[in-house]
Design a protein around this motif. Structure first.
Motif, PDB file in Angstrom:
ATOM      1  N   LYS A   1      -8.897   2.488  12.540  1.00 19.51           N
ATOM      2  CA  LYS A   1      -7.955   2.418  13.987  1.00 19.51           C
ATOM      3  C   LYS A   1      -7.773   1.273  14.452  1.00 19.51           C
ATOM      4  O   LYS A   1      -8.608   0.842  15.225  1.00 19.51           O
ATOM      5  CB  LYS A   1      -8.916   3.379  15.141  1.00 19.51           C
ATOM      6  CG  LYS A   1      -8.985   4.892  14.661  1.00 19.51           C
ATOM      7  CD  LYS A   1      -9.710   5.442  15.914  1.00 19.51           C
ATOM      8  CE  LYS A   1      -9.932   7.116  15.594  1.00 19.51           C
ATOM      9  NZ  LYS A   1     -10.669   7.650  16.618  1.00 19.51           N
ATOM     10  N   PRO A   2      -6.920   0.348  13.715  1.00 18.65           N
ATOM     11  CA  PRO A   2      -6.642  -1.071  14.092  1.00 18.65           C
ATOM     12  C   PRO A   2      -5.720  -0.828  15.776  1.00 18.65           C
ATOM     13  O   PRO A   2      -5.279  -0.004  15.895  1.00 18.65           O
ATOM     14  CB  PRO A   2      -5.770  -1.646  12.995  1.00 18.65           C
ATOM     15  CG  PRO A   2      -5.194  -0.303  12.457  1.00 18.65           C
ATOM     16  CD  PRO A   2      -6.026   0.872  12.700  1.00 18.65           C
ATOM     17  N   GLY A   3      -5.918  -2.016  16.013  1.00 23.11           N
ATOM     18  CA  GLY A   3      -4.853  -2.320  17.633  1.00 23.11           C
ATOM     19  C   GLY A   3      -5.564  -3.036  18.516  1.00 23.11           C
ATOM     20  O   GLY A   3      -6.670  -3.370  18.493  1.00 23.11           O
ATOM     21  N   GLN A   4      -5.015  -2.581  19.561  1.00 25.13           N
ATOM     22  CA  GLN A   4      -5.387  -3.476  20.922  1.00 25.13           C
ATOM     23  C   GLN A   4      -6.257  -2.320  21.748  1.00 25.13           C
ATOM     24  O   GLN A   4      -5.529  -1.307  22.124  1.00 25.13           O
ATOM     25  CB  GLN A   4      -4.320  -3.919  21.801  1.00 25.13           C
ATOM     26  CG  GLN A   4      -3.408  -4.835  20.831  1.00 25.13           C
ATOM     27  CD  GLN A   4      -4.214  -6.252  20.470  1.00 25.13           C
ATOM     28  OE1 GLN A   4      -4.911  -6.798  20.999  1.00 25.13           O
ATOM     29  NE2 GLN A   4      -4.024  -6.162  19.041  1.00 25.13           N
ATOM     30  N   PHE A   5      -7.457  -2.611  22.360  1.00 26.98           N
ATOM     31  CA  PHE A   5      -8.213  -1.545  23.018  1.00 26.98           C
ATOM     32  C   PHE A   5      -8.625  -1.936  24.303  1.00 26.98           C
ATOM     33  O   PHE A   5      -9.233  -3.068  24.373  1.00 26.98           O
ATOM     34  CB  PHE A   5      -9.302  -0.986  22.378  1.00 26.98           C
ATOM     35  CG  PHE A   5      -8.977  -0.241  20.883  1.00 26.98           C
ATOM     36  CD1 PHE A   5      -8.828   1.267  21.065  1.00 26.98           C
ATOM     37  CD2 PHE A   5      -8.593  -0.710  19.779  1.00 26.98           C
ATOM     38  CE1 PHE A   5      -8.447   2.025  19.895  1.00 26.98           C
ATOM     39  CE2 PHE A   5      -8.309  -0.056  18.577  1.00 26.98           C
ATOM     40  CZ  PHE A   5      -8.117   1.194  18.504  1.00 26.98           C
ATOM     41  N   PHE A   6      -8.300  -1.387  25.563  1.00 23.15           N
ATOM     42  CA  PHE A   6      -8.680  -1.850  26.860  1.00 23.15           C
ATOM     43  C   PHE A   6      -9.560  -0.969  27.212  1.00 23.15           C
ATOM     44  O   PHE A   6      -9.736   0.381  27.197  1.00 23.15           O
ATOM     45  CB  PHE A   6      -7.395  -1.717  27.748  1.00 23.15           C
ATOM     46  CG  PHE A   6      -6.088  -2.860  27.212  1.00 23.15           C
ATOM     47  CD1 PHE A   6      -6.380  -4.142  27.640  1.00 23.15           C
ATOM     48  CD2 PHE A   6      -5.549  -2.086  26.087  1.00 23.15           C
ATOM     49  CE1 PHE A   6      -5.250  -4.785  27.074  1.00 23.15           C
ATOM     50  CE2 PHE A   6      -4.264  -3.225  25.878  1.00 23.15           C
ATOM     51  CZ  PHE A   6      -4.397  -4.405  26.253  1.00 23.15           C
ATOM     52  N   LEU A   7     -10.594  -1.490  28.123  1.00 20.15           N
ATOM     53  CA  LEU A   7     -11.785  -0.515  29.031  1.00 20.15           C
ATOM     54  C   LEU A   7     -12.138  -1.207  30.223  1.00 20.15           C
ATOM     55  O   LEU A   7     -11.570  -2.475  30.333  1.00 20.15           O
ATOM     56  CB  LEU A   7     -12.848  -0.392  27.871  1.00 20.15           C
ATOM     57  CG  LEU A   7     -13.455  -1.563  27.514  1.00 20.15           C
ATOM     58  CD1 LEU A   7     -15.037  -1.342  27.396  1.00 20.15           C
ATOM     59  CD2 LEU A   7     -12.973  -2.362  26.165  1.00 20.15           C
ATOM     60  N   VAL A   8     -12.681  -0.510  30.961  1.00 18.08           N
ATOM     61  CA  VAL A   8     -13.367  -1.249  32.245  1.00 18.08           C
ATOM     62  C   VAL A   8     -14.677  -1.042  31.988  1.00 18.08           C
ATOM     63  O   VAL A   8     -15.377  -0.042  31.456  1.00 18.08           O
ATOM     64  CB  VAL A   8     -12.652  -0.141  33.707  1.00 18.08           C
ATOM     65  CG1 VAL A   8     -13.388  -0.719  34.805  1.00 18.08           C
ATOM     66  CG2 VAL A   8     -11.387  -0.626  33.543  1.00 18.08           C
ATOM     67  N   THR A   9     -15.496  -1.976  32.778  1.00 17.87           N
ATOM     68  CA  THR A   9     -16.796  -1.703  32.442  1.00 17.87           C
ATOM     69  C   THR A   9     -17.347  -2.122  34.111  1.00 17.87           C
ATOM     70  O   THR A   9     -16.675  -2.208  35.026  1.00 17.87           O
ATOM     71  CB  THR A   9     -17.563  -3.004  31.842  1.00 17.87           C
ATOM     72  OG1 THR A   9     -17.524  -4.264  32.649  1.00 17.87           O
ATOM     73  CG2 THR A   9     -16.858  -3.283  30.587  1.00 17.87           C
ATOM     74  N   GLY A  10     -18.651  -1.747  34.252  1.00 19.67           N
ATOM     75  CA  GLY A  10     -19.348  -1.937  35.714  1.00 19.67           C
ATOM     76  C   GLY A  10     -19.803  -3.392  35.765  1.00 19.67           C
ATOM     77  O   GLY A  10     -19.643  -4.139  34.913  1.00 19.67           O
ATOM     78  N   ALA A  11     -20.428  -3.478  36.859  1.00 19.53           N
ATOM     79  CA  ALA A  11     -20.712  -4.882  37.316  1.00 19.53           C
ATOM     80  C   ALA A  11     -22.086  -5.304  36.808  1.00 19.53           C
ATOM     81  O   ALA A  11     -22.522  -6.473  36.961  1.00 19.53           O
ATOM     82  CB  ALA A  11     -20.475  -5.157  38.806  1.00 19.53           C
ATOM     83  N   ASP A  12     -22.814  -4.257  36.623  1.00 14.95           N
ATOM     84  CA  ASP A  12     -24.380  -4.505  36.490  1.00 14.95           C
ATOM     85  C   ASP A  12     -24.766  -3.932  35.062  1.00 14.95           C
ATOM     86  O   ASP A  12     -24.026  -2.943  34.581  1.00 14.95           O
ATOM     87  CB  ASP A  12     -25.076  -3.634  37.529  1.00 14.95           C
ATOM     88  CG  ASP A  12     -24.784  -4.206  38.892  1.00 14.95           C
ATOM     89  OD1 ASP A  12     -24.972  -5.234  39.165  1.00 14.95           O
ATOM     90  OD2 ASP A  12     -24.569  -3.133  39.634  1.00 14.95           O
ATOM     91  N   SER A  13     -26.108  -4.525  34.483  1.00 16.42           N
ATOM     92  CA  SER A  13     -26.233  -3.869  33.124  1.00 16.42           C
ATOM     93  C   SER A  13     -26.595  -2.395  33.345  1.00 16.42           C
ATOM     94  O   SER A  13     -27.214  -2.169  34.299  1.00 16.42           O
ATOM     95  CB  SER A  13     -27.470  -4.787  32.872  1.00 16.42           C
ATOM     96  OG  SER A  13     -28.059  -4.333  31.438  1.00 16.42           O
ATOM     97  N   PRO A  14     -26.282  -1.680  32.345  1.00 17.19           N
ATOM     98  CA  PRO A  14     -25.987  -1.886  30.938  1.00 17.19           C
ATOM     99  C   PRO A  14     -24.239  -2.123  30.824  1.00 17.19           C
ATOM    100  O   PRO A  14     -23.789  -2.132  29.703  1.00 17.19           O
ATOM    101  CB  PRO A  14     -26.425  -0.928  30.062  1.00 17.19           C
ATOM    102  CG  PRO A  14     -26.530   0.163  31.003  1.00 17.19           C
ATOM    103  CD  PRO A  14     -26.628  -0.335  32.272  1.00 17.19           C
ATOM    104  N   TRP A  15     -23.653  -2.266  31.944  1.00 17.97           N
ATOM    105  CA  TRP A  15     -22.126  -2.613  32.002  1.00 17.97           C
ATOM    106  C   TRP A  15     -21.160  -1.465  31.345  1.00 17.97           C
ATOM    107  O   TRP A  15     -20.147  -1.174  32.159  1.00 17.97           O
ATOM    108  CB  TRP A  15     -21.693  -3.882  31.440  1.00 17.97           C
ATOM    109  CG  TRP A  15     -22.481  -4.947  31.962  1.00 17.97           C
ATOM    110  CD1 TRP A  15     -22.496  -5.476  33.253  1.00 17.97           C
ATOM    111  CD2 TRP A  15     -23.737  -5.856  31.458  1.00 17.97           C
ATOM    112  NE1 TRP A  15     -23.103  -6.541  33.473  1.00 17.97           N
ATOM    113  CE2 TRP A  15     -23.835  -6.704  32.475  1.00 17.97           C
ATOM    114  CE3 TRP A  15     -24.327  -5.693  30.199  1.00 17.97           C
ATOM    115  CZ2 TRP A  15     -24.964  -7.557  32.143  1.00 17.97           C
ATOM    116  CZ3 TRP A  15     -25.249  -6.600  30.047  1.00 17.97           C
ATOM    117  CH2 TRP A  15     -25.581  -7.632  30.876  1.00 17.97           C
ATOM    118  N   GLY A  16     -21.418  -0.940  30.403  1.00 15.42           N
ATOM    119  CA  GLY A  16     -20.698   0.024  29.769  1.00 15.42           C
ATOM    120  C   GLY A  16     -20.704   1.340  30.456  1.00 15.42           C
ATOM    121  O   GLY A  16     -21.562   1.992  30.820  1.00 15.42           O
ATOM    122  N   LEU A  17     -19.391   1.926  30.537  1.00 16.59           N
ATOM    123  CA  LEU A  17     -19.365   3.287  31.104  1.00 16.59           C
ATOM    124  C   LEU A  17     -18.886   4.496  30.155  1.00 16.59           C
ATOM    125  O   LEU A  17     -18.483   5.565  30.827  1.00 16.59           O
ATOM    126  CB  LEU A  17     -18.017   3.033  32.252  1.00 16.59           C
ATOM    127  CG  LEU A  17     -18.403   2.004  33.522  1.00 16.59           C
ATOM    128  CD1 LEU A  17     -17.163   1.572  34.065  1.00 16.59           C
ATOM    129  CD2 LEU A  17     -19.618   2.190  34.131  1.00 16.59           C
TER     130      LEU A  17
END
Length: 358
Positions: free
Chosen positions: A306-322
């Motif tokens: 799955k090549p290409g451009q991927f966008f995402l939002v994270t949180g401000a605190d560890s572990p960041w990923g949502l």
């Protein structure tokens, strides 16, 4: 009087473009973080011929390279190396080019431009030759390369040199590949999809310390809204504006730049946290309202098909990923102002995408 870092490297590029330096870098291969073996990059044979516990020739090998003025006991290595070793299915070897990547007596600006920058190419090529030699001596040809900042550009040169010598790295993971000296036009060639079978990049300090260029088969752009206009915050969530002279001169932000390796480190043991949605650009990503046919992950769950451009939002605190929540455009007015558009582009883009003007 301080000179702008960007102007310094432009003025010096003619000199360093033709430099011929020698590499004194070493491979540091770990059994544990405090139990390791170092050998010169130019003579790495002992790693695979001695029967030592530091390299198992039947396992995949992960090389790690970090960037300018890095510390062997700094937070990147003291966090990332133990995490990688804990997985138990790989050899972990640092490219120890601490002397070649140091500013030294020249200071940050000239030290980067005249010393570390050309050495990223010189050491990278030496590493590529060494990898080919290790494979010829019996190391499994399953080579991965994790590079942060200038180390990501070094990884690109290693990959190109390995190809010249007849092998291809399986993967390069380019974590915020360095911009200064590599943003075209330049004598230096930034890491790209030609350097390995899979190259994927994570961009966290766009147009600061990191490139604002798609560099891989797959590119991730966490919190790209924060970088999309001249009036955007230009910070990863949870980061504060930097105040060091280097950050001021380069428009970079150390905290945001480091988020890339922090995201990757977390993803190694929490592989579903950093999920991006595919889009040709950020505005298209917003228009999808969290509904994506194609998604991909930073870390072990990445899908090379799955090549290409991927966008995402994270949180401000560890572990960041949502996880799945990271695919959604912020909904509150405060979140939209902080994370989506700057004051200049906001009215135009909001009308195009039928979003409220704040």
């Amino acid at each position: 009087m301080l000179l702008n870092f960007n102007h310094i490297w432009k003025c010096s590029i003619v000199l360093i473009g033709f430099s011929h330096l020698t590499s004194a870098a070493k491979f540091r291969c770990y059994y544990t973080f405090t139990d390791f073996k170092e050998v010169p990059v130019d003579t790495p044979d002992e790693l695979v011929t001695s029967g030592s516990p530091y390299v198992d020739i039947k396992k995949p090998t992960y090389f790690v390279a970090i960037g300018f003025n890095f510390l062997l006991n700094g937070p990147l290595l003291t966090n990332l190396v133990p995490t990688m070793l804990s997985l138990g299915d790989r050899n972990v070897c640092l490219v120890n080019w601490v002397n070649e990547a140091a500013a030294g007596m020249l200071g940050d600006q000239l030290g980067y431009t005249l010393h570390a920058l050309p050495n990223s190419r010189t050491v990278g090529r030496a590493v590529g030759k060494a990898i080919k030699k290790l494979v010829d001596l019996g190391l499994l040809n399953d080579i991965h390369f994790v590079g942060h900042s200038l180390g990501a550009q070094l990884a690109g040169y290693a990959g190109r040199e390995a190809i010249v010598k007849g092998i291809k790295l399986k993967e390069i993971i380019a974590l915020d590949p360095a911009r200064l000296g590599y943003q075209p036009p330049s004598f230096y060639h930034y890491v790209d999809s030609s350097c390995a079978s899979l190259v994927y990049s994570v961009h966290c300090d766009v147009n600061g310390y990191g490139l604002n260029i798609s560099t891989g088969h797959i590119d991730f752009w966490p919190n790209y809204a924060n970088y999309i206009s001249p009036t955007a915050t230009r910070l990863q969530p949870g980061c504060q504006k930097g105040t060091t002279s280097q950050e001021t001169l380069t428009n970079g932000n150390r905290c945001s730049h480091d988020r890339c390796w922090q995201f990757y480190n977390i993803a190694l043991t929490n592989p579903s946290l950093f999920k991006g949605g595919k889009a040709n650009n950020y505005y298209e990503w917003v228009s999808k309202s969290g509904n994506f046919k194609d998604t991909n992950f930073i870390g072990p769950l990445i899908d090379a098909q799955k090549p290409g451009q991927f966008f995402l939002v994270t949180g401000a605190d560890s572990p960041w990923g949502l996880g799945d929540e990271g695919l959604k455009v912020p909904t509150t007015k405060a979140e939209q102002r902080h994370l989506v558009f700057g004051d200049i582009l906001e009215p135009v883009v909001s009308s195009v995408l039928n979003l409220p003007i704040l």
